[in-house]
Motif scaffolding. Structure first.
Motif, mmCIF file in Angstrom:
data_model
loop_
_atom_site.group_PDB
_atom_site.id
_atom_site.type_symbol
_atom_site.label_atom_id
_atom_site.label_comp_id
_atom_site.label_asym_id
_atom_site.label_seq_id
_atom_site.Cartn_x
_atom_site.Cartn_y
_atom_site.Cartn_z
ATOM 1 N N PRO A 126 6.355 -7.463 -13.777
ATOM 2 C CA PRO A 126 7.194 -6.459 -13.120
ATOM 3 C C PRO A 126 7.172 -6.643 -11.607
ATOM 4 O O PRO A 126 6.104 -6.659 -10.991
ATOM 5 N N ASP A 128 8.549 -5.874 -7.495
ATOM 6 C CA ASP A 128 8.732 -4.690 -6.656
ATOM 7 C C ASP A 128 10.157 -4.153 -6.733
ATOM 8 O O ASP A 128 10.451 -3.094 -6.189
ATOM 9 N N GLY A 130 11.376 -3.434 -9.616
ATOM 10 C CA GLY A 130 11.340 -2.627 -10.834
ATOM 11 C C GLY A 130 11.773 -3.384 -12.074
ATOM 12 O O GLY A 130 11.989 -2.782 -13.121
ATOM 13 N N MET A 150 19.405 -3.893 -7.450
ATOM 14 C CA MET A 150 18.141 -3.159 -7.351
ATOM 15 C C MET A 150 17.453 -3.483 -6.029
ATOM 16 O O MET A 150 17.531 -4.611 -5.536
ATOM 17 N N ARG A 152 13.821 -3.143 -3.501
ATOM 18 C CA ARG A 152 12.389 -2.874 -3.425
ATOM 19 C C ARG A 152 12.139 -1.941 -2.238
ATOM 20 O O ARG A 152 13.070 -1.656 -1.465
ATOM 21 N N ARG A 214 11.235 0.632 -20.683
ATOM 22 C CA ARG A 214 10.771 1.319 -19.478
ATOM 23 C C ARG A 214 11.847 2.298 -19.025
ATOM 24 O O ARG A 214 13.019 1.933 -18.909
ATOM 25 N N ARG A 216 12.602 5.604 -16.166
ATOM 26 C CA ARG A 216 12.192 6.371 -14.981
ATOM 27 C C ARG A 216 12.348 7.854 -15.309
ATOM 28 O O ARG A 216 13.434 8.305 -15.685
ATOM 29 N N TYR A 268 2.943 3.989 -13.031
ATOM 30 C CA TYR A 268 3.579 4.117 -11.709
ATOM 31 C C TYR A 268 3.970 5.573 -11.521
ATOM 32 O O TYR A 268 4.633 6.161 -12.377
ATOM 33 N N GLU A 284 8.227 11.204 -9.402
ATOM 34 C CA GLU A 284 8.936 10.110 -10.073
ATOM 35 C C GLU A 284 7.894 9.221 -10.732
ATOM 36 O O GLU A 284 6.915 8.829 -10.104
ATOM 37 N N ILE A 286 7.245 6.042 -14.027
ATOM 38 C CA ILE A 286 7.830 5.099 -14.973
ATOM 39 C C ILE A 286 6.997 5.132 -16.244
ATOM 40 O O ILE A 286 5.781 4.904 -16.219
ATOM 41 N N GLU A 288 6.371 3.445 -19.835
ATOM 42 C CA GLU A 288 6.585 2.212 -20.602
ATOM 43 C C GLU A 288 6.073 2.427 -22.019
ATOM 44 O O GLU A 288 4.952 2.896 -22.215
ATOM 45 N N ILE A 324 15.463 1.968 -17.330
ATOM 46 C CA ILE A 324 15.283 0.835 -16.420
ATOM 47 C C ILE A 324 15.539 -0.464 -17.172
ATOM 48 O O ILE A 324 16.328 -1.304 -16.748
#
Length: 415
Positions: A126, A128, A130, A150, A152, A214, A216, A268, A284, A286, A288, A324
């Motif tokens: 993974p 930066d 995402g 996307m 970082r 994954r 968010r 995360y 926020e 993530i 998985e 994601i």
């Protein structure tokens, strides 16, 4: 066919030394340290007699011609990027074992019917941005414009990151390979678990790679002064996030089966305003989820948030989710598994069939051609940690099994 075990181990050690000195063993994708490792690999590929190129998806490719140029290649490889403090063998063993097989073939005058490629796929871990498996997504034609957009934390887009490492985001169609463009893909990898070590096995033959989803999740509440806001008037987003995390843990623990276990992780999390004297107003995170059960993986977050809704309403907070990435479970091809079994039996290796609970580039390469994987044991099952370790003989065993499997496949596929 023999492989040079000392050379393989020396290369593993040399690449491991290209690391962030403040946080061994770290070589994150899209960083100067990653490019340093790539430059070293490129020289080693060339010194081994491979024709070296970099495709539009940022993958480093070494090519060895076969006896029949019209055949599609057998591909070996993995990745050279790491997670922070991620260890010295995850990914690198697959790349360097593939390189050792290619060099040993040439040194011993063995010419395959098929061309052989060794690939260092870009950013399997993974990133930066995402997103993981960026290079193998490009090979599968699955790197979309939305993904390229996307960003970082420093504002760089993935498209800019691709250009930084020598890829060509405006020409990704050139990196994409159609289905059938690969005869077989083989990868050697550390197990990242304790089964092989506990059973005293030499290698594992992977049956399938689990599905990985994954999402968010954003928990919205209200930021207030931590001293002046009574408990009954708070809308604490972090407490809401904690309820969701605990529920995810319990749901995954209760879900799954012996042959298709399930795991869920929140690794995360960003809390705002992230101050000791402020009630958290927004979180926020993530989530998985991994399992070989595609339906269970797909439904997990929706079911989780529906079940948590009453508890969140009590707290006066709300939660939303957005996808994601989602990669379904990926089976390893039976003919490749059979070739690995024959190779292992011919070498007298003690082996067993087993699933992979970790994701790999093979998940996307499988869209282009059949895949197979060989696991070697690692000390105490440790991976993605500085303590990650294998013994030199274990690395050599993996490379010997890979070489023998390549010869088996080359003969079988040429019929």
């Amino acid at each position: 066919m023999q492989i040079n075990a000392e050379r393989l181990w020396a290369r593993l050690a040399a690449l491991a030394e290209i690391t962030d000195k403040a946080e061994p063993w770290t070589r994150r994708s899209f960083t100067p340290r990653f490019l340093e490792g790539r430059a070293w690999l490129e020289k080693e590929f060339a010194a081994a007699g491979l024709a070296v190129s970099r495709d539009a998806g940022g993958n480093l490719v070494g090519h060895l011609p076969g006896r029949e140029a019209a055949r599609v290649p057998i591909v070996l490889g993995s990745h050279s990027d790491t997670v922070p403090a991620g260890g010295r063998f995850d990914g690198t063993l697959g790349v360097l074992a593939g390189l050792e097989v290619a060099q040993s073939l040439q040194e011993q005058g063995i010419v395959l019917d098929h061309p052989l490629e060794v690939i260092d796929f870009l950013a399997e871990e993974p990133s930066d941005f995402g997103l993981s498996c960026i290079g193998s997504r490009a090979v599968a034609g699955a790197l979309t414009q939305d993904m390229l957009a996307m960003t970082r934390p420093d504002g760089m887009t993935l498209a800019e990151g691709l250009a930084y490492v020598g890829g060509r985001p405006d020409a990704l169609a050139e990196a994409a390979r159609p289905r059938g463009a690969i005869a077989a893909y083989l990868e050697v990898h550390i197990e990242q678990g304790r089964v092989l070590e506990s059973e005293g096995r030499d290698i594992g033959i992977v049956t399938d790679i689990v599905g990985i989803r994954r999402e968010r999740i954003v928990v919205s509440g209200r930021a207030d002064h931590a001293g002046a806001t009574p408990m009954n008037l708070r809308h604490d987003a972090l407490v809401g996030a904690a309820r969701i995390i605990d529920a995810a843990h319990r749901k995954a623990f209760a879900g799954g089966t012996d042959d298709k276990p399930m795991v869920a992780t929140v690794g995360y999390l960003v809390n705002q305003p992230n101050a000791a004297n402020a009630v958290p107003g927004r979180v926020e995170m993530i989530l998985e989820v991994r399992s070989g059960d595609e339906l269970a993986v797909s439904a997990f977050t929706q079911e989780l948030l529906a079940a948590a809704a009453p508890a969140l309403a009590e707290l006066g907070v709300s939660a939303t989710s957005s996808l994601i990435s989602h990669v379904p479970p990926t089976p390893c091809a039976e003919p490749i598994r059979t070739a690995i079994v024959r190779a292992a039996d011919g070498l007298g290796l003690n082996h067993r069939a087993m699933p992979s609970g970790a994701g790999h580039d093979g998940m996307f390469v499988s869209r282009v051609g059949p895949i197979g994987m060989i696991f070697v044991p690692c000390r105490d099952g440790r991976s993605h940690a500085p303590e990650e370790w294998i013994e030199p003989e274990q690395a050599a065993t993996g490379a010997r099994a890979l070489a023998a499997a390549v010869l088996e496949l080359d003969r079988a596929l040429a019929r």
